[in-house]
Design a protein around this motif. Structure first.
Motif, PDB file in Angstrom:
ATOM      1  N   ALA A 153       1.753   0.703 -10.738  1.00  0.00           N
ATOM      2  CA  ALA A 153       0.926   0.074  -9.706  1.00  0.00           C
ATOM      3  C   ALA A 153       0.124   1.121  -8.934  1.00  0.00           C
ATOM      4  CB  ALA A 153       1.813  -0.734  -8.751  1.00  0.00           C
ATOM      5  N   GLY A 154      -1.023   0.716  -8.396  1.00  0.00           N
ATOM      6  CA  GLY A 154      -1.931   1.658  -7.756  1.00  0.00           C
ATOM      7  C   GLY A 154      -1.341   2.389  -6.571  1.00  0.00           C
ATOM      8  N   TRP A 155      -0.414   1.763  -5.855  1.00  0.00           N
ATOM      9  CA  TRP A 155       0.212   2.408  -4.687  1.00  0.00           C
ATOM     10  C   TRP A 155       1.476   3.175  -5.066  1.00  0.00           C
ATOM     11  CZ3 TRP A 155      -0.549  -2.680  -5.716  1.00  0.00           C
ATOM     12  CH2 TRP A 155       0.568  -3.436  -6.062  1.00  0.00           C
ATOM     13  N   HIS A 156       1.827   3.169  -6.349  1.00  0.00           N
ATOM     14  CA  HIS A 156       2.982   3.946  -6.827  1.00  0.00           C
ATOM     15  C   HIS A 156       2.512   5.343  -7.220  1.00  0.00           C
ATOM     16  CE1 HIS A 156       5.600   0.194  -7.996  1.00  0.00           C
ATOM     17  NE2 HIS A 156       5.363   0.307  -6.697  1.00  0.00           N
ATOM     18  N   THR A 157       2.261   6.142  -6.246  1.00  0.00           N
ATOM     19  CA  THR A 157       1.769   7.495  -6.494  1.00  0.00           C
ATOM     20  C   THR A 157       2.852   8.508  -6.144  1.00  0.00           C
ATOM     21  OG1 THR A 157       0.802   7.507  -4.274  1.00  0.00           O
ATOM     22  CG2 THR A 157      -0.645   6.867  -6.099  1.00  0.00           C
ATOM     23  N   ASN A 185       0.857  -1.189   0.000  1.00  0.00           N
ATOM     24  CA  ASN A 185       0.000   0.000   0.000  1.00  0.00           C
ATOM     25  C   ASN A 185       0.895   1.243   0.000  1.00  0.00           C
ATOM     26  OD1 ASN A 185       0.976   0.206   2.629  1.00  0.00           O
ATOM     27  ND2 ASN A 185      -0.925  -0.520   3.577  1.00  0.00           N
ATOM     28  N   LYS A 186       0.299   2.399   0.030  1.00  0.00           N
ATOM     29  CA  LYS A 186       1.062   3.637  -0.041  1.00  0.00           C
ATOM     30  C   LYS A 186       1.939   3.830   1.194  1.00  0.00           C
ATOM     31  CE  LYS A 186      -1.005   7.308  -1.575  1.00  0.00           C
ATOM     32  NZ  LYS A 186      -2.011   8.365  -1.833  1.00  0.00           N
TER      33      LYS A 186
END
Length: 343
Positions: free
Chosen positions: A261-265, A233-234
């Motif tokens: 990836a979704g948590w790679h923000t 997760n983040k």
């Protein structure tokens, strides 16, 4: 006769790995010792005509006259332009979006249909080898992958300049690759050394405990940073960015290449002033050498293994990562890419 030449040829024959050429050198050496050609033929158990030919060839052309002549063989039944067409057909078929694969029988059929020539399957394999083809494992590719986007991304110097603070010279920027992989009780089985003709059975667990290894490497320096987490997760991503930030020397800046990836923000790196994230083009995992690191760890350390639970998974994954990074040159060699060089 000249004894010096005889001794030189004899010395060359002793060093010559090819048996046929060694025989020729020895025959000419005996000739220069004063032996008749008939005696040489009897001594070497060969035909007198062969001795005549070897001696004459040496007298006319020197040592080059004793070299092995290339074996011509039967001329190919396919013309050069037909072989080129076959090569292009194979390359084109392997890159079609519909997928599938060519087998040897398919190529036998293509040659017969297109050129009216029928080859045995074994001969087709020889032709493929001559054309530079091998039967090798392929890599996955997403149907939506864009080679144009990948080529544009590889102009990495411009990409870096656009994303990092303008006051930083490129020689003070370190490029990192980052990714995560899941390891656990659902481990793959791989090939092992076993007796020919057998198919050994390897234990494969059915439980579902697993952990995630966050890994990052800097190919230029061989530096690495990693953490193991029970989830992705983040928060875990931010912690990993904190490690990279702390590992970056004062006065330098880290550019971390990540996937989508979704948590790679981007906000996972916002609190770190010496760190910038740059995302890979969509559907382009092969641009990230960390993927090769995961394969290396699975093959060399974690495949064909049984784990009692999460704690043991963490221990063994940590050992595997430490084993990989124990040789910095291995990290540099496996993860380096020409397009990340900034200067």
């Amino acid at each position: 006769m000249n004894p010096n030449i005889s001794e030189q040829l004899l010395a060359l024959s002793r060093k010559e790995p090819n048996a046929r050429k060694r025989m020729r050198l020895l025959a000419v050496s005996l000739f220069y010792e004063g032996n008749s050609r008939t005696d040489i033929a009897k001594r070497l158990n060969t035909a007198r005509s062969s001795v005549n030919k070897w001696v004459s060839s040496y007298l006319e052309n020197g040592l080059g006259g004793l070299d092995n002549k290339p074996i011509q063989g039967r001329p190919s039944r396919l013309q050069p332009q037909q072989l080129e067409q076959l090569s292009e057909f194979i390359k084109r078929t392997n890159t079609e979006l519909q997928g599938g694969r060519l087998t040897g029988e398919d190529i036998v059929h293509y040659i017969h249909t297109e050129f009216g020539v029928h080859y045995h399957l074994n001969h087709v394999y020889k032709i493929l080898k001559q054309l530079g083809f091998s039967w090798i494992t392929s890599r996955s590719k997403h149907p939506k992958q864009s080679l144009q986007s990948q080529d544009a991304f590889k102009k990495f110097q411009l990409e870096t300049i656009l994303h990092t603070p303008g006051h930083l010279p490129l020689d003070r920027i370190d490029v990192w690759f980052q990714d995560e992989a899941r390891f656990g009780q659902q481990n793959p089985t791989t090939r092992i050394w076993a007796e020919t003709g057998t198919r050994p059975r390897i234990v494969k667990q059915q439980q579902f405990d697993y952990g995630y290894l966050f890994g990052a490497v800097c190919p230029a320096t061989g530096q690495t940073e990693a953490l193991v987490s029970p989830f992705v997760n983040k928060e875990a991503m931010t912690q990993h960015m904190r490690q990279i930030s702390h590992a970056t020397p004062a006065g330098r800046h880290a550019v971390v290449i990540i996937d989508g990836a979704g948590w790679h923000t981007y906000d996972t790196a916002s609190e770190f002033k010496n760190l910038t994230l740059i995302k890979l083009p969509p559907y382009s995992p092969e641009l990230n050498p960390i993927e090769q690191v995961w394969s290396w760890i699975r093959q060399h350390c974690l495949s064909n293994r049984v784990f009692s639970g999460y704690d043991e998974i963490v221990d063994e994954v940590s050992k595997a990562w430490n084993h990989f990074i124990s040789i910095p040159d291995r990290v540099k060699k496996m993860c380096n890419r020409e397009w990340i060089k900034l200067i």
